[in-house]
Design an enzyme around this catalytic site. Sequence first.
Site, PDB file in Angstrom:
ATOM      1  N   CYS A   2       0.748  -1.269   0.178  1.00  0.00           N
ATOM      2  CA  CYS A   2      -0.014  -0.015  -0.060  1.00  0.00           C
ATOM      3  C   CYS A   2       0.720   1.448  -0.104  1.00  0.00           C
ATOM      4  CB  CYS A   2      -0.791   0.009   1.311  1.00  0.00           C
ATOM      5  SG  CYS A   2      -1.721  -1.510   1.466  1.00  0.00           S
ATOM      6  N   ASP A 103      -3.417  -9.441   6.948  1.00  0.00           N
ATOM      7  CA  ASP A 103      -2.187  -9.493   7.744  1.00  0.00           C
ATOM      8  C   ASP A 103      -1.938  -8.193   8.700  1.00  0.00           C
ATOM      9  OD1 ASP A 103      -1.732  -8.425   5.189  1.00  0.00           O
ATOM     10  OD2 ASP A 103       0.307  -8.273   5.662  1.00  0.00           O
ATOM     11  N   ILE A 296      13.477  -9.736 -18.353  1.00  0.00           N
ATOM     12  CA  ILE A 296      13.727  -8.882 -19.088  1.00  0.00           C
ATOM     13  C   ILE A 296      14.857  -9.170 -20.290  1.00  0.00           C
ATOM     14  CG2 ILE A 296      14.904  -6.420 -19.202  1.00  0.00           C
ATOM     15  CD1 ILE A 296      13.663  -5.995 -16.439  1.00  0.00           C
TER      16      ILE A 296
END
Length: 640
Positions: A2, A103, A296
């Site tokens: 977040c 969590d 990549i």
Amino acid sequence: MCGITGFWNPQRNSERDLRSTLDRMLDVLDHRGPDERGSRLFIDQGLALGHTRLSIIGLDCGHQPISTDDGDYAVTVNGELYNYKRIRTQLACESLECNGKSDSSIALPLYLKYGLAMVEHLRGEFAIVLYDHREQRLILIRDRFGIKPLYYAAGDNGLVWGSEVKSILQHPDVPAKLCPKAAVHQMMQVMVPGSTAFEGVDALQPGHMLVAQLRDGRLEIDTQRWWDFTFPESHDPNPDPAEYVQGVQDRLIDAVATRLEADVPVGCYLSGGIDSCSILGLATTLMQSSVKAFTIAFDSDEYDESNIAKRMAERTGAEQELLRLTEKELYGPAFERATWHAERTFYNTLAVAKWHMSRRVRACNYKAVVTGEGSDELFGGYPFFKRDWLGREGEEAGVFAGAILAEEDQKHAAWQDLCGFTPSWLQPWMLVLQRCSPLLSSDLKDLLNEYDPIAEIADAIDPAAVRGRHRLDISQYTWSKTMLEGQILTWGGDRMDMANSMEARPAFLDHHLAEYATTIPPEVRIRDGVEKWVLREAMVNVLPRELYERKKFAFMAPPAHTDPVKRAAVQEMIDHWLTPERVAEVGFFDHSAVERFIHDAWRETDGTIARRNDILINHMLQLHMLHGQYVEGQPLPAVD
């Protein structure tokens, strides 16, 4: 995963001001949490907590900020607390209930039970901000290695914090101004631990907490270290290598298994190195199903590992997503956008490549991947670690020269005093500083007459953690306290991943594995000149033979000097960002000197010097981009 932000100024308690300011701070963190937004105001106290959510665990029950039923405690969490199920069960047995099933819900009950000692019970990567209204106390906590970012600005007007500096700069009490000392450090790549590119904004250091206590209407702020990556003063003189091989294997399996837990699909980043290949191999076995692997590929054989990654994907039956990148993707608008997200300069366009990769991950409907960062720090994987212990004999610098290894030995008195030697990881950046000094403006040259950036970095290292230690331990520790957090986990990790709302989980930096790794004797970490020997042996049945036997490869994007098309793409950015007017406005460089330098750089034939020139050009460009983006408020360009 977040974004968190907020502020505390006891002198301001207007609900309208609190809410409007917090909304602006949250707006610039939408990329970190597009799934949900939450806020909690303590109006009389002038305190605001904000959260943007990327839902990965507890998809329907993870709203933040989380508060106790009486409203006296509130918390915001960024990251993952992996042992939450066990802790939640233990707390329930003691009649301490968690508010929700995510969590993050264990944070408040742990605080109510243990106080500040709650940190000792946390496993994972996290940044936490917790408010205790009864004690009039605010606590900022950052995880052990600094995997998750947390910044703050403290002053007479209170405390402002955020997962990214850009949110702090939205607060009216924190003006956006680039720091001249930080500009010098960015030019030489090595930041002082705890510093940022901006004046008045600090980074909460890894394994630290900040406690703000309200007394007599003012905030008293104190920071303290609660964990460190500490090596012992001596190692087992007669080690049994097999014991350590088994110990690494057991702990790495547990770390990977822990990081595969989520309520959304979890993939893996896959390069051609033994670290990410080990992660993919273990994840495939643990999940007993095909794993999505993201790789990549570069348009230069000297820098491209995708062929080996492809063979590892085939060996494990992984579904591989291959992203091929050229100068079209590495420069221009994507370069500018990556700079805005990084909030500091980077020496190589690997950061831009990582931005593109996280974008592809999200396009494939994945929100989380397990990654291999941290392995080199634990097991002595970088070539400069070997040099510090074993010297230059048998060394092949190759593409490392100029960027990772210095071609000439460098010494600095502050580091000689601190460590007994000047670590090899620092030496190439000392040469970069020497090369950039003639380009600086008269003001910055005057600054360097009084300010020694090399000594300043040394002063930020705890002498007690290095004195009396083995040379390899010292080298690994000092790198981890500076470049791991300030480079690999920021512009090489969290900032580029979360730019596209994607969570990275570095399994090697699980603290159970890391604490064990510090006990491994140097001759087991690097054995007979083979770096990461103990890890190779632990993964011998997971890795293909060619990878097991392979030397360390440079995971970098091809620098601009390697082909004329890339040079042309960089020159286009130079023509826009390094004009006489812009250079004068920013005030860090002498434009005439810069112009001569760039003219000569494009004609340089020595590969080592050319790589160093590329580094300096990248840093100069980005310092002017940061000024344009943050100080002038220029909009970001669109990326196709």
